[in-house]
Design an enzyme around this catalytic site. Structure first.
Site, PDB file in Angstrom:
ATOM      1  N   HIS A   5     -17.615  -4.255 -16.323  1.00 41.76           N
ATOM      2  CA  HIS A   5     -16.659  -5.239 -16.822  1.00 41.76           C
ATOM      3  C   HIS A   5     -16.757  -6.505 -15.986  1.00 41.76           C
ATOM      4  O   HIS A   5     -16.647  -6.447 -14.765  1.00 41.76           O
ATOM      5  CB  HIS A   5     -15.228  -4.691 -16.741  1.00 41.76           C
ATOM      6  N   TYR A  20      -3.573  -6.570 -18.159  1.00 46.15           N
ATOM      7  CA  TYR A  20      -2.393  -6.380 -17.295  1.00 46.15           C
ATOM      8  C   TYR A  20      -1.274  -7.252 -17.861  1.00 46.15           C
ATOM      9  O   TYR A  20      -1.413  -8.469 -17.930  1.00 46.15           O
ATOM     10  CB  TYR A  20      -2.690  -6.839 -15.868  1.00 46.15           C
ATOM     11  N   PRO A  38      -1.151   1.340  -7.822  1.00 49.05           N
ATOM     12  CA  PRO A  38      -2.433   1.229  -8.535  1.00 49.05           C
ATOM     13  C   PRO A  38      -2.652  -0.106  -9.246  1.00 49.05           C
ATOM     14  O   PRO A  38      -3.697  -0.328  -9.823  1.00 49.05           O
ATOM     15  CB  PRO A  38      -2.397   2.392  -9.526  1.00 49.05           C
ATOM     16  N   LYS A  47      -7.094  -0.306  -6.302  1.00 47.68           N
ATOM     17  CA  LYS A  47      -7.684  -0.258  -4.966  1.00 47.68           C
ATOM     18  C   LYS A  47      -7.723   1.121  -4.320  1.00 47.68           C
ATOM     19  O   LYS A  47      -8.483   1.346  -3.375  1.00 47.68           O
ATOM     20  CB  LYS A  47      -6.910  -1.207  -4.035  1.00 47.68           C
ATOM     21  N   TYR A  58     -10.171  -8.526  -6.562  1.00 49.48           N
ATOM     22  CA  TYR A  58     -10.258  -7.469  -7.573  1.00 49.48           C
ATOM     23  C   TYR A  58     -11.644  -6.802  -7.562  1.00 49.48           C
ATOM     24  O   TYR A  58     -11.755  -5.578  -7.644  1.00 49.48           O
ATOM     25  CB  TYR A  58      -9.966  -8.043  -8.967  1.00 49.48           C
TER      26      TYR A  58
HETATM   27  P1  FAS Z   1      -7.099  12.787  -2.833  1.00 50.24           P
HETATM   28  O1  FAS Z   1      -5.612  12.930  -2.807  1.00 50.24           O
HETATM   29  O2  FAS Z   1      -7.773  12.405  -4.104  1.00 50.24           O
HETATM   30  O3  FAS Z   1      -7.788  14.157  -2.377  1.00 50.24           O
HETATM   31  C1  FAS Z   1      -7.233  14.920  -1.321  1.00 50.24           C
HETATM   32  C2  FAS Z   1      -7.656  16.356  -1.517  1.00 50.24           C
HETATM   33  O4  FAS Z   1      -7.188  17.117  -0.395  1.00 50.24           O
HETATM   34  C3  FAS Z   1      -7.037  16.981  -2.757  1.00 50.24           C
HETATM   35  O5  FAS Z   1      -8.024  17.636  -3.520  1.00 50.24           O
HETATM   36  C4  FAS Z   1      -6.013  17.969  -2.207  1.00 50.24           C
HETATM   37  O6  FAS Z   1      -5.867  19.131  -3.017  1.00 50.24           O
HETATM   38  C5  FAS Z   1      -6.620  18.327  -0.854  1.00 50.24           C
HETATM   39  N1  FAS Z   1      -5.641  18.787   0.129  1.00 50.24           N
HETATM   40  C6  FAS Z   1      -4.386  18.318   0.329  1.00 50.24           C
HETATM   41  N2  FAS Z   1      -3.790  18.995   1.336  1.00 50.24           N
HETATM   42  C7  FAS Z   1      -4.712  19.908   1.796  1.00 50.24           C
HETATM   43  C8  FAS Z   1      -4.695  20.904   2.805  1.00 50.24           C
HETATM   44  N3  FAS Z   1      -3.606  21.091   3.569  1.00 50.24           N
HETATM   45  N4  FAS Z   1      -5.803  21.659   2.992  1.00 50.24           N
HETATM   46  C9  FAS Z   1      -6.913  21.452   2.230  1.00 50.24           C
HETATM   47  N5  FAS Z   1      -6.984  20.534   1.234  1.00 50.24           N
HETATM   48  C10 FAS Z   1      -5.886  19.772   1.027  1.00 50.24           C
HETATM   49  N6  FAS Z   1      -6.088   4.747  -7.520  1.00 50.24           N
HETATM   50  C11 FAS Z   1      -6.606   3.746  -8.273  1.00 50.24           C
HETATM   51  O7  FAS Z   1      -7.458   3.008  -7.779  1.00 50.24           O
HETATM   52  N7  FAS Z   1      -6.189   3.565  -9.581  1.00 50.24           N
HETATM   53  C12 FAS Z   1      -5.272   4.403 -10.169  1.00 50.24           C
HETATM   54  O8  FAS Z   1      -4.920   4.242 -11.329  1.00 50.24           O
HETATM   55  C13 FAS Z   1      -4.719   5.462  -9.428  1.00 50.24           C
HETATM   56  N8  FAS Z   1      -3.809   6.335  -9.991  1.00 50.24           N
HETATM   57  C14 FAS Z   1      -3.281   7.354  -9.221  1.00 50.24           C
HETATM   58  C15 FAS Z   1      -2.355   8.283  -9.752  1.00 50.24           C
HETATM   59  C16 FAS Z   1      -1.811   9.310  -8.948  1.00 50.24           C
HETATM   60  C17 FAS Z   1      -0.811  10.287  -9.543  1.00 50.24           C
HETATM   61  C18 FAS Z   1      -2.183   9.431  -7.596  1.00 50.24           C
HETATM   62  C19 FAS Z   1      -1.604  10.506  -6.708  1.00 50.24           C
HETATM   63  C20 FAS Z   1      -3.113   8.526  -7.056  1.00 50.24           C
HETATM   64  C21 FAS Z   1      -3.669   7.494  -7.873  1.00 50.24           C
HETATM   65  N9  FAS Z   1      -4.621   6.594  -7.364  1.00 50.24           N
HETATM   66  C22 FAS Z   1      -5.151   5.590  -8.090  1.00 50.24           C
HETATM   67  C23 FAS Z   1      -5.066   6.706  -6.020  1.00 50.24           C
HETATM   68  C24 FAS Z   1      -6.099   7.808  -5.976  1.00 50.24           C
HETATM   69  O9  FAS Z   1      -7.114   7.522  -6.878  1.00 50.24           O
HETATM   70  C25 FAS Z   1      -6.540   7.923  -4.548  1.00 50.24           C
HETATM   71  O10 FAS Z   1      -6.780   6.653  -3.958  1.00 50.24           O
HETATM   72  C26 FAS Z   1      -7.753   8.801  -4.374  1.00 50.24           C
HETATM   73  O11 FAS Z   1      -7.498  10.032  -4.990  1.00 50.24           O
HETATM   74  C27 FAS Z   1      -8.012   8.940  -2.875  1.00 50.24           C
HETATM   75  O12 FAS Z   1      -8.929   9.926  -2.697  1.00 50.24           O
HETATM   76  P2  FAS Z   1      -8.797  10.928  -1.445  1.00 50.24           P
HETATM   77  O13 FAS Z   1      -8.557  10.117  -0.221  1.00 50.24           O
HETATM   78  O14 FAS Z   1     -10.004  11.795  -1.530  1.00 50.24           O
HETATM   79  O15 FAS Z   1      -7.458  11.761  -1.672  1.00 50.24           O
HETATM   80  C1  PHB Z   2      -6.949   3.211 -14.809  1.00 48.59           C
HETATM   81  O1  PHB Z   2      -7.806   3.032 -15.708  1.00 48.59           O
HETATM   82  O2  PHB Z   2      -6.460   4.329 -14.556  1.00 48.59           O
HETATM   83  C2  PHB Z   2      -6.501   2.024 -14.001  1.00 48.59           C
HETATM   84  C3  PHB Z   2      -7.197   0.827 -14.108  1.00 48.59           C
HETATM   85  C4  PHB Z   2      -6.781  -0.273 -13.358  1.00 48.59           C
HETATM   86  C5  PHB Z   2      -5.666  -0.153 -12.535  1.00 48.59           C
HETATM   87  C6  PHB Z   2      -4.975   1.058 -12.434  1.00 48.59           C
HETATM   88  C7  PHB Z   2      -5.385   2.148 -13.186  1.00 48.59           C
HETATM   89  O3  PHB Z   2      -5.242  -1.238 -11.816  1.00 48.59           O
END
Ligand code: FAS
Ligand code: PHB
Length: 390
Positions: free
Chosen positions: A72, A201, A293, A297, A385
């Site tokens: 994009h 957005y 989000p 980032k 971005y």
């Molecule tokens: P993660 O949380 O992905 O992974 C951590 C892992 O550790 C998990 O698999 C968990 O099960 C495991 N774990 C936890 N405790 C443990 C323990 N005690 N022992 C062993 N394992 C354990 N980012 C965006 O850029 N755009 C978005 O739209 C967006 N939407 C999101 C929506 C939600 C609901 C959440 C929670 C986050 C969102 N994020 C978004 C942010 C998300 O993408 C994170 O930045 C990304 O998952 C970060 O990756 P990790 O650091 O690997 O952490």
């Molecule tokens: C998504 O596609 O999940 C998404 C994209 C852009 C954002 C947040 C979420 O800023």
């Protein structure tokens, strides 16, 4: 058992770090609390910075991303009933972002790890970190009722916001910064074509909305909702109606509705823990920081931390130099805080707060109007971005 690095967490940061280290012959074991299926069942991020794509290429797991990901070159801001495109590529000497779901990134990295025969222990319970303030750390965990111990050189805490790693650090050694936002995001996935070819957005007096996608036939939409809202209160009909009310008419008319197959509410917060290193323990990704989000980032910051930590560990194992791991926290935090600021700024500019009111709505619209008509202002948005330099 002994390994060089124990990685706690099999999310994107843990898997990416493990893959990069495998590429230079450094042995790792990943301990994951959940099942493989549960990890892959999470729906999260959707936008990858170019630097994240390059890291996935270096990890040898970008083939499907290049085949299926959507490059994009722009995004649109919707306000005051109109759509305004920000030409990201024109404003950043050709940089772009790639739309490719975090679930797919995680799947590709898991497949790569399994193909290489590298060890991931899923459903590992009672993970506990020991002696990481010394030079002989170890990790204990239980699996199927049997206790295990792994001695290692380093521990990478890639276990997210609710993980055990940050909580293992003595409180006096940690400074945290937090801001809770007074709303959440209700997200929906549906097998319908996206409303626009790029992300939209939307700032609206009823609240924020985002039109995103996972492919040309799978859409991802979000609407701002009250912090204490419940998914059960949102039928598909109510969601589609509310989404279209927050979009400019032509965009609303382009929304194809259909049954959702995923619907969830995520809270929004900004959070940073400093520092990100404690002796032989490194905090990585969501274990150290959380962003709303709005700036896309979260996942990209996790990749950014992995890049800095991998460089430090590579120098340690190949050059016997500790300079990189010494500098990890300060380097990672410098980029983290810039992304925290950008995500906070996008969130405050686009969302309806309890105290926004009519005056606040006009101020937001004036900021957006200035943004889309000023080259300097839209360049500032664009370079954040697509991803600031490492
Ligand atoms: P993660 O949380 O992905 O992974 C951590 C892992 O550790 C998990 O698999 C968990 O099960 C495991 N774990 C936890 N405790 C443990 C323990 N005690 N022992 C062993 N394992 C354990 N980012 C965006 O850029 N755009 C978005 O739209 C967006 N939407 C999101 C929506 C939600 C609901 C959440 C929670 C986050 C969102 N994020 C978004 C942010 C998300 O993408 C994170 O930045 C990304 O998952 C970060 O990756 P990790 O650091 O690997 O952490
Ligand atoms: C998504 O596609 O999940 C998404 C994209 C852009 C954002 C947040 C979420 O800023």
């Amino acid at each position: 058992m002994r390994t060089q690095i124990v990685i706690v967490g099999s999310g994107p940061s843990g898997l990416l770090l493990g893959q990069l280290l495998a590429g230079i012959g450094v042995e790792t074991v990943i301990l994951e609390r959940s099942s493989r299926e549960h990890v892959l069942g999470r729906v999260r991020a959707g936008v990858l910075e170019q630097g994240t794509v390059e890291l996935l290429e270096e990890a040898g797991s970008a083939a499907r991303l290049h085949a299926e990901g959507l490059p994009h070159s722009g995004i649109s801001l919707a306000f005051d009933g109109r759509l305004h495109r920000i030409d990201l590529s024109a404003l950043t000497d050709g940089k772009h972002v790639t739309v490719y779901g975090q679930t797919e990134v995680t799947h590709d990295l898991m497949d790569k790890r399994e193909a290489a025969g590298l060890v991931t222990v899923y459903e590992a319970s009672d993970v506990a970190l020991h002696d990481f303030d010394g030079d002989a750390p170890f990790v204990t965990y239980a699996k199927d009722g049997v206790s295990h111990r792994i001695d290692c050189d380093f521990i990478a805490g890639c276990d997210g916001y609710h993980g055990v790693s940050r909580k293992s650090v003595p409180e006096r050694a940690l400074k945290t910064f937090e801001r809770q936002y007074p709303f959440g995001w209700l997200g929906v996935l549906a097998e319908v074509p996206p409303a626009d070819h790029e992300l939209v957005y939307a700032n609206h007096e009823r609240g924020f909305a985002l039109c995103s996608m996972r492919s040309t036939h799978r859409s991802r939409y979000y609407v701002q909702c009250p912090q204490d809202d419940r998914v059960e209160a949102w039928s598909d009909d109510r969601f589609w109606d509310e989404l279209r009310r927050r979009l400019p008419e032509p965009t609303a008319a382009s929304v194809t509705i259909g049954p959702s197959f995923e619907k969830s509410i995520a809270p929004l917060r900004s959070f940073v823990a400093e520092p990100m290193r404690f002796g032989r323990l490194f905090l990585v990704g969501d274990a150290a920081h959380i962003v709303p989000p709005t700036g896309a980032k979260g996942l990209n910051l996790a990749a950014s931390d992995v890049r800095y930590l991998f460089a430090g560990l590579r120098d340690f194992y190949t050059e016997k130099s500790e300079a990189g791991i010494e500098a990890y926290s300060q380097k990672a935090l410098a980029r983290v805080w810039k992304a925290v600021r950008f995500s906070w700024w996008m969130t405050t500019m686009l969302h309806r707060f309890p105290d926004t009111g009519d005056f606040g709505q006009r101020i937001q619209e004036a900021e957006l109007d200035y943004l889309v008509h000023s080259c300097a202002a839209s360049t500032a948005l664009a370079e954040n971005y697509v991803g600031l330099p490492y």
